[in-house]
Design a protein around this motif. Structure first.
Motif, PDB file in Angstrom:
ATOM      1  N   ASN A  49       1.866 -22.143 -37.945  1.00  0.00           N
ATOM      2  CA  ASN A  49       2.898 -21.852 -36.951  1.00  0.00           C
ATOM      3  C   ASN A  49       2.306 -21.624 -35.570  1.00  0.00           C
ATOM      4  O   ASN A  49       2.989 -21.160 -34.670  1.00  0.00           O
ATOM      5  N   ARG A  50       1.028 -21.960 -35.413  1.00  0.00           N
ATOM      6  CA  ARG A  50       0.368 -21.833 -34.113  1.00  0.00           C
ATOM      7  C   ARG A  50      -0.780 -22.840 -34.071  1.00  0.00           C
ATOM      8  O   ARG A  50      -1.243 -23.312 -35.113  1.00  0.00           O
ATOM      9  N   PRO A  51      -1.270 -23.191 -32.891  1.00  0.00           N
ATOM     10  CA  PRO A  51      -2.361 -24.169 -32.801  1.00  0.00           C
ATOM     11  C   PRO A  51      -3.635 -23.645 -33.475  1.00  0.00           C
ATOM     12  O   PRO A  51      -3.912 -22.444 -33.478  1.00  0.00           O
ATOM     13  N   ASP A  53      -7.668 -23.181 -33.696  1.00  0.00           N
ATOM     14  CA  ASP A  53      -8.745 -23.044 -32.723  1.00  0.00           C
ATOM     15  C   ASP A  53      -9.857 -24.067 -32.967  1.00  0.00           C
ATOM     16  O   ASP A  53     -10.557 -24.461 -32.042  1.00  0.00           O
ATOM     17  N   THR A 130      -6.660 -13.223 -24.408  1.00  0.00           N
ATOM     18  CA  THR A 130      -5.681 -13.954 -25.211  1.00  0.00           C
ATOM     19  C   THR A 130      -5.940 -13.765 -26.702  1.00  0.00           C
ATOM     20  O   THR A 130      -5.220 -13.034 -27.387  1.00  0.00           O
ATOM     21  N   GLU A 134      -4.622 -10.613 -29.299  1.00  0.00           N
ATOM     22  CA  GLU A 134      -3.750 -10.899 -30.434  1.00  0.00           C
ATOM     23  C   GLU A 134      -4.370 -10.389 -31.735  1.00  0.00           C
ATOM     24  O   GLU A 134      -3.682  -9.844 -32.594  1.00  0.00           O
TER      25      GLU A 134
END
Length: 298
Positions: A49-51, A53, A130, A134
Motif C-alpha cells: 500500500n506504499r512504494p 524503497d 520522512t 514514519e
C-alpha cells in the motif's frame, strides 16, 4: 553500527540453469532490495500500500556488466544515520570516506569533498524527516502471534521486556537470554497481537541448576492463564566460551531445555503476554531463552 563494518554482509544466490555460477555483483545493494528482486524473478507484482524503497537486482544477476545508476543507501541504528553511495559513505557524525580507496574508514575527506558532503548530508536529513519519522511512529508495534498459515510462533527473550531484577545475558540483543530472575515481583512481558483465535501448546526453553529447581510460575495472556514448575535440573555450560581466543562481545548461549506447559486458548487481538513467579524455593526461577507457541486446533 552504521559503518561499513557493521552493515556489509555477503549474499549468495543460487539458481541453477538461470543464474550463471561465479557471477559477481559489484554495485551496492541492501536488504530492502530482496523483496523487489524476488518478486521480479518470480514474475509477480508485490502487493503493497506504499512504494517500495528497494529496487530489483534482477538485471545485475543476468547481466553483471550492465550500466547501473548510482544510488544512496541509508542505514540507521541507535540514533545514527549513515549514507552510502557506490564510492562514498557519510557516517552518522558527518565524516566522509572514500569506500573504494578506504574501506576501513580511516581518513575523513569531508573537507576535500565539500560538494559530496553537502549532497549526502542533505539526503540524510531528508531521509530522517520522512522515513525515520514514519518508523518512529510505528515503533510500538506488537509481535504477531498465531497466524493461521503458521503452525509455530517463537517469542524469543531477545524481544521481551524484563521487569524488576531480571536482566539480559548481554547488552547486544542477538542470542541473548533472560537471567537473574530472583523475586516473585519480577516479571517478563511481550506485547503481542494474536492474529487468529485458537488453541496453542505453550513451551518454554529454560536452564536451571539443581539447587534451584522447584520454582513455580504463571503464564498469562488476556483472560487465559496456566502455571508451570521447574522440576528437572538442566544446567549446561556456555557454548564456545572455552574455545574463543578473544572473548566475544555478543552473548554466549547454551543448550536450553524445552518445558511443555500445556494448551492455552488465545482470543484474537492485541494483548500483553506475562510471565511471573509464584514461588521461588531456591535462588532463582530459571534462565529463559524462548517461548514457543504451537497451534493445535485445525
Amino acid at each position: 553500527s552504521t559503518d561499513e563494518g557493521g552493515v556489509r554482509s555477503p549474499l549468495f544466490i543460487r539458481w541453477p540453469g538461470h543464474i550463471n555460477a561465479n557471477t559477481v555483483v559489484t554495485p551496492i545493494a541492501s536488504v530492502i532490495d530482496l523483496l523487489p528482486t524476488m518478486t521480479d524473478l518470480a514474475s509477480i507484482k508485490p502487493s503493497a500500500n506504499r512504494p517500495l524503497d528497494g529496487i530489483s537486482l534482477k538485471p545485475l544477476l543476468f547481466q553483471p556488466k550492465i550500466t547501473w545508476p548510482d544510488r544512496y543507501i541509508f542505514q540507521h541504528w541507535n540514533g545514527q544515520t549513515s549514507v552510502r553511495s557506490q564510492t562514498f559513505r557519510l557516517d552518522g557524525s558527518g565524516h566522509l570516506f572514500n569506500m573504494e580507496q578506504d574501506p576501513g574508514q580511516t581518513q575523513n575527506i569531508a573537507e576535500q569533498e565539500p560538494e559530496v558532503t553537502a549532497q549526502m548530508t542533505q539526503a540524510a536529513d531528508q531521509w530522517n524527516k520522512t522515513v525515520l519519522a514514519e518508523l518512529n511512529k510505528e515503533d510500538e508495534r506488537p509481535f504477531p502471534l498465531g497466524h493461521l498459515e503458521s503452525v509455530y510462533t517463537q517469542l524469543p527473550a531477545r524481544d521481551a521486556i524484563p521487569h524488576g531484577h531480571i536482566k539480559r545475558s548481554n547488552k547486544y540483543p542477538n542470542c541473548t537470554y533472560l537471567t537473574h530472575w530472583v523475586s516473585v515481583n519480577d516479571s517478563i512481558t511481550w506485547d503481542v497481537d494474536v492474529l487468529a483465535e485458537g488453541d496453542f501448546e505453550v513451551t518454554v526453553y529454560y536452564t536451571c541448576p539443581k539447587p534451584d529447581i522447584g520454582a513455580t510460575f504463571e503464564f498469562s495472556i488476556g483472560s487465559s492463564s496456566m502455571t508451570g514448575q521447574i522440576t528437572e535440573a538442566h544446567d549446561p555450560p556456555l557454548v564456545g566460551q572455552k574455545y574463543d581466543r578473544v572473548p566475544r562481545m555478543e552473548s554466549y548461549t547454551k543448550d536450553f531445555k524445552p518445558l511443555p506447559l500445556g494448551v492455552i486458548h488465545l482470543e484474537k487481538g492485541k494483548n500483553t503476554l506475562l510471565l511471573k513467579a509464584l514461588d521461588i524455593p531456591g535462588a532463582q526461577v530459571m534462565d529463559l531463552r524462548l517461548v514457543l507457541f504451537t497451534r493445535v486446533d485445525s
